[in-house]
Scaffold this active site. Sequence first.
Site, short mmCIF file in Angstrom:
data_model
loop_
_atom_site.label_atom_id
_atom_site.label_comp_id
_atom_site.label_asym_id
_atom_site.label_seq_id
_atom_site.Cartn_x
_atom_site.Cartn_y
_atom_site.Cartn_z
N LYS A 275 0.53 -1.33 0.01
CA LYS A 275 0.22 -0.14 -0.09
C LYS A 275 0.60 1.22 -0.20
O LYS A 275 0.22 1.99 -0.52
CB LYS A 275 -1.05 0.14 1.19
CG LYS A 275 -2.05 -1.21 0.87
CD LYS A 275 -2.89 -1.09 1.42
CE LYS A 275 -3.65 -2.19 1.71
NZ LYS A 275 -5.32 -2.35 3.12
N ASP A 313 -10.35 2.38 2.56
CA ASP A 313 -9.79 1.62 4.31
C ASP A 313 -10.53 2.51 4.66
O ASP A 313 -11.12 2.50 5.82
CB ASP A 313 -8.28 1.33 3.83
CG ASP A 313 -8.41 -0.20 3.17
OD1 ASP A 313 -8.85 -1.01 3.21
OD2 ASP A 313 -7.06 -0.50 3.34
N ALA A 342 -1.95 -0.03 16.00
CA ALA A 342 -0.57 0.96 15.89
C ALA A 342 -0.41 1.00 14.21
O ALA A 342 0.39 1.48 13.90
CB ALA A 342 0.16 1.96 16.82
P1 NAP Z 1 -0.08 -4.45 11.08
O1 NAP Z 1 0.12 -3.24 10.76
O2 NAP Z 1 0.92 -5.65 11.22
O3 NAP Z 1 -0.47 -3.92 12.96
C1 NAP Z 1 -0.97 -5.23 13.45
C2 NAP Z 1 -1.12 -4.29 14.52
O4 NAP Z 1 -1.42 -5.98 16.26
C3 NAP Z 1 -0.14 -3.89 15.90
O5 NAP Z 1 -0.44 -2.43 16.29
C4 NAP Z 1 0.61 -4.57 17.21
O6 NAP Z 1 0.80 -3.95 17.75
C5 NAP Z 1 -0.95 -5.30 17.05
N1 NAP Z 1 -0.71 -6.38 17.78
C6 NAP Z 1 -0.35 -7.65 16.67
N2 NAP Z 1 -0.30 -8.62 17.73
C7 NAP Z 1 -0.59 -8.43 19.15
C8 NAP Z 1 -0.74 -9.00 20.20
N3 NAP Z 1 -0.45 -10.11 20.45
N4 NAP Z 1 -1.11 -7.96 21.73
C9 NAP Z 1 -1.12 -6.87 21.29
N5 NAP Z 1 -1.20 -6.21 19.96
C10 NAP Z 1 -0.85 -7.00 19.28
O7 NAP Z 1 -1.01 -5.48 10.61
P2 NAP Z 1 -2.65 -3.98 10.27
O8 NAP Z 1 -2.77 -4.13 8.01
O9 NAP Z 1 -2.75 -2.87 11.03
O10 NAP Z 1 -3.89 -4.84 10.11
C11 NAP Z 1 -4.56 -5.33 12.26
C12 NAP Z 1 -6.17 -6.07 11.55
O11 NAP Z 1 -6.49 -5.02 10.83
C13 NAP Z 1 -5.71 -6.95 10.79
O12 NAP Z 1 -6.45 -7.58 11.47
C14 NAP Z 1 -7.05 -7.53 9.63
O13 NAP Z 1 -7.55 -8.22 9.74
C15 NAP Z 1 -7.71 -5.49 10.12
N6 NAP Z 1 -8.50 -5.03 9.04
C16 NAP Z 1 -9.18 -4.66 8.53
C17 NAP Z 1 -9.86 -5.20 7.25
C18 NAP Z 1 -11.17 -4.19 6.44
O14 NAP Z 1 -11.42 -4.68 5.37
N7 NAP Z 1 -12.00 -4.88 7.43
C19 NAP Z 1 -8.77 -3.89 6.30
C20 NAP Z 1 -7.01 -4.04 7.15
C21 NAP Z 1 -6.74 -4.49 8.37
P3 NAP Z 1 2.81 -3.91 18.13
O15 NAP Z 1 3.41 -2.28 16.95
O16 NAP Z 1 2.95 -3.75 19.36
O17 NAP Z 1 3.15 -4.64 17.39
#
Ligand code: NAP
Length: 486
Positions: A275, A313, A342
């Site tokens: 992205k 998004d 974050a």
């Molecule tokens: P990302 O950039 O990898 O970020 C993951 C986030 O989750 C970080 O803040 C991370 O914290 C936190 N995290 C991961 N494991 C954790 C744990 N065990 N305990 C506490 N915090 C934890 O991922 P992303 O792209 O933002 O996506 C995140 C979620 O958004 C995905 O699960 C996805 O399902 C959802 N999403 C949905 C849509 C939709 O269209 N519905 C679109 C995009 C994303 P740290 O910073 O501490 O690592």
Amino acid sequence: MRRQMEQAARAGADAVELRLDYLAIAPSEGEIEFLIKDAPVETIATCRPANAGGKFTGGENHRLELLRIAGRQGAAFADVESGTPVSDWPACPIIESFHDFGGRPDNLDEIAGRMSGSAAAVSKIAFSAAEPRDALAALDLLRSGKKSTLALAMGEHGQISRILARKFGAFGTFASLESGLESAPGQPTIGQMKELYRWDSIGPATAVFGVIGYPIAHSMSPAIHNAAFAHAGVDAVYLPIRVEPGGENFRRFLDAVSERPWLGWRGLSVTIPHKENALAWVGAANCDELSARIGAINTITFGPAGPRGDNTDYTAAIAALCSAMGIGPEGLAGRNVAVLGAGGAARAVVAALTHYKTDVVVCNRTLERAEALAEEFGCRSSPLSPPARIEARIIINCTSVGMHPNVNACPLAEISPATRVVFDTIYNPIETALLKLARKAGCTCVSGLDMFVNQAVAQFEIWTGRKAPREIMRQKVLEKLAAADK
Ligand code: NAP
């Protein structure tokens, strides 16, 4: 083999390739007759030697004799490797084939030129694709071919050449009867070719769309967008494109698409990890202001004025939240929202919420990331450490905690009485452990499914200028999620 031929005919194949080299024992003349005479569809006889990627280990004379017999028995074509002397070929037209399993040959044009001068009725050129750009090189060959041509890039990277073959007038394409029965890597099944990609309705004017990501094989976007195009009667096809991580890989493919306006490529969805690369390629000046601030886009549209970027998004997240709350985005002003996470999703959500003057606190396991995001968008930050309880009117989970397969994990231990709305951006499962907790606490619950469908709906509307068949798209997501659960 005969049973499979009937299965192929029922599935709508126009012809079957009889891989005589796949038979455990070389067939007799009577067996070839049994396969070809009264065949339910036209047949192409192939007997590929082991040194050209096939399984035939007998002598060369025996191999060619089997093909001659097939021709005499009524095969529509015999596939003969390029370079095989075929001047005395008796019975049927020839597909002259060239394969390179090592990669895209540097001298493709020379090979194609040589083959176009031969006596064969059809030229078939197949090579392994190391990157999706190689699939476009196969389409170049179709476009410049002087006689009936099959040009295929093999492997997952090459799949788009197999599907777009029809748009560029190829002699045909190959599909397997079912997954696991492919005769070359990257072949879709006939079911996918016919139902998902609607092969029979692809033509020279078909607009091309796709999704770029890594990995991409399990993306639901091809199913959703192709179903939407089919339902709305839009002459378009939507393809999965695997592009390895890295800005350079992304740029190479997009440049190759841009250099070929004749492809009719109209739009791309972009997913993890590209992205940010997409925004860099399109240029912030060609994106809306908020997408530029987020630093990431998930939608590229190729128009007469060049490529344009959007981030559906964040609009999708805001629309899902507001529709559940029965308010417009302006109604978010001053409301107290805790965003958990974050990462990329949190960044898009925080940017949009602060744009609408919402009072946001970013809560994250790694506090420094929460602080950095909060500082950039002028909001507050807080650690997210178990057992967590957050005092906020609205909670939006943008962490991956609770996502399939860890469906029992929950970012919060309990829901505060102050909380009225909980939005989990995760869509698999549709009701996460967090949403179950929120439902029991009497909150308004918003599922990531709504956001996911919204972002695809917005892409469809940007690309076609028409209202998207939302319910069809939603049903497709539910269908895919149910199938993935099995
Ligand atoms: P990302 O950039 O990898 O970020 C993951 C986030 O989750 C970080 O803040 C991370 O914290 C936190 N995290 C991961 N494991 C954790 C744990 N065990 N305990 C506490 N915090 C934890 O991922 P992303 O792209 O933002 O996506 C995140 C979620 O958004 C995905 O699960 C996805 O399902 C959802 N999403 C949905 C849509 C939709 O269209 N519905 C679109 C995009 C994303 P740290 O910073 O501490 O690592």
